[in-house]
Design an enzyme around this catalytic site. Structure first.
Site, PDB file in Angstrom:
ATOM      1  N   ASP A  40      -4.972  -9.677 -22.763  1.00 29.64           N
ATOM      2  CA  ASP A  40      -5.546 -10.798 -23.494  1.00 29.64           C
ATOM      3  C   ASP A  40      -6.371 -11.625 -22.508  1.00 29.64           C
ATOM      4  OD1 ASP A  40      -5.818 -12.964 -25.459  1.00 29.64           O
ATOM      5  OD2 ASP A  40      -4.305 -14.001 -24.235  1.00 29.64           O
ATOM      6  N   ASP A  42      -7.752 -15.422 -23.099  1.00 29.50           N
ATOM      7  CA  ASP A  42      -7.548 -16.858 -23.043  1.00 29.50           C
ATOM      8  C   ASP A  42      -6.134 -17.225 -22.612  1.00 29.50           C
ATOM      9  OD1 ASP A  42     -10.080 -16.815 -24.024  1.00 29.50           O
ATOM     10  OD2 ASP A  42      -9.548 -17.427 -26.064  1.00 29.50           O
TER      11      ASP A  42
END
Length: 288
Positions: A40, A42
């Site tokens: 991922d 963020d």
């Protein structure tokens, strides 16, 4: 409900198809082609949200108004204070981004993303997570970024980190120009899991031998797909889920290990505990 599932699947498949067409390193150093890792973006790879940094860059280039910038800034402040995604903010950011880029050329946005990375993102990369990316690459495994950010921004971030490729939100284009519509929906939550499944099928990956890393409970569907789920800088819901399921946790925000922490190793290779700290040190020494 069925329509929602269809748009989620469409978003995942479109992202996997876009990832398959990305340029790859000319020299394939994969020695473990059935295993890989998915990160991922963020608050896992970088502090804050990529789409909001992109918003700042587009504002600087007069793509939109001061009022719209203020909305981006508020959403980014919320994200940094709470360390979690807000579905309403994500939807708002999506609508803002689509209206901003409509009528612009995709190639122009990708060129801007190169500059935005240097201006806003590079200093926000977590060294510990970057070291984990490098650990997988040096183990001969392929590594992908998985993010709700636009595919064009995702490709730039992944390339700058030396990753194999990226899965991101795909905006519709005609003759290289944005229409203002998405292909499916933003690559968020279940859509990320669909993208990972579609990419795994294309790349002959064995998900039971793959690793995934995220900070958000929204990514539990993606984390649950793989044999080696790891939790980085987690929100409170994901931390509880990880504790219940025995998933390994690392919080680079404080430097303190959480319960049941183990150093995320290259999947199935048994890297020794303490490897993250060593990898960070090696990475820093190489890039001084």
């Amino acid at each position: 409900m069925a329509r929602q599932r269809n748009t989620t699947r469409l978003a995942g498949e479109a992202s996997a198809e876009a990832a398959a067409t990305q340029d790859r390193p000319t020299e394939d150093t994969s020695v473990d082609p059935a295993a890989g890792a998915f990160f991922d973006c963020d608050n896992t790879i970088m502090q804050g949200a990529a789409i909001f940094y992109l918003g700042r860059g587009l504002y600087k280039r007069k793509f939109f108004s001061t009022r719209e910038l203020a909305r981006f800034a508020w959403q980014q402040a919320y994200f940094r204070l709470h360390g979690a995604e807000n579905a309403g903010h994500m939807a708002d950011a999506k609508e803002s981004a689509l209206s901003i880029v409509q009528g612009h050329r995709a190639a122009d946005l990708e060129a801007i993303c190169e500059d935005v990375f240097d201006e806003f993102m590079a200093e926000k990369i977590w060294p510990g997570t970057r070291a984990l990316v490098q650990m997988h690459l040096e183990a001969g495994q392929r590594v992908w970024l998985v993010t709700a950010a636009p595919q064009e921004a995702a490709r730039v971030i992944a390339a700058r980190l030396g990753m194999t490729g990226a899965l991101g939100t795909v905006a519709e284009t005609i003759d290289g120009v944005y229409t203002g519509r998405l292909v499916g929906e933003p690559l968020h939550g279940p859509a990320k899991a669909e993208a990972v499944k579609a990419l795994a099928a294309r790349e002959d990956l064995d998900l039971a031998r793959c690793a995934a890393y995220s900070d958000s409970a929204n990514d539990i569907p993606m984390l649950s797909l793989v044999g080696y789920p790891y939790v980085i800088n987690p929100d409170s819901e994901l931390r509880r889920h990880a504790r219940r399921n025995g998933w390994r946790v690392r919080d680079f925000r404080t430097g303190r290990k959480a319960a049941k922490v183990g150093i995320p190793a290259a999947a199935g290779l048994g890297a020794a505990a303490g490897g993250t700290a060593a990898a960070v040190a090696i990475y820093r020494n190489r890039h001084r």
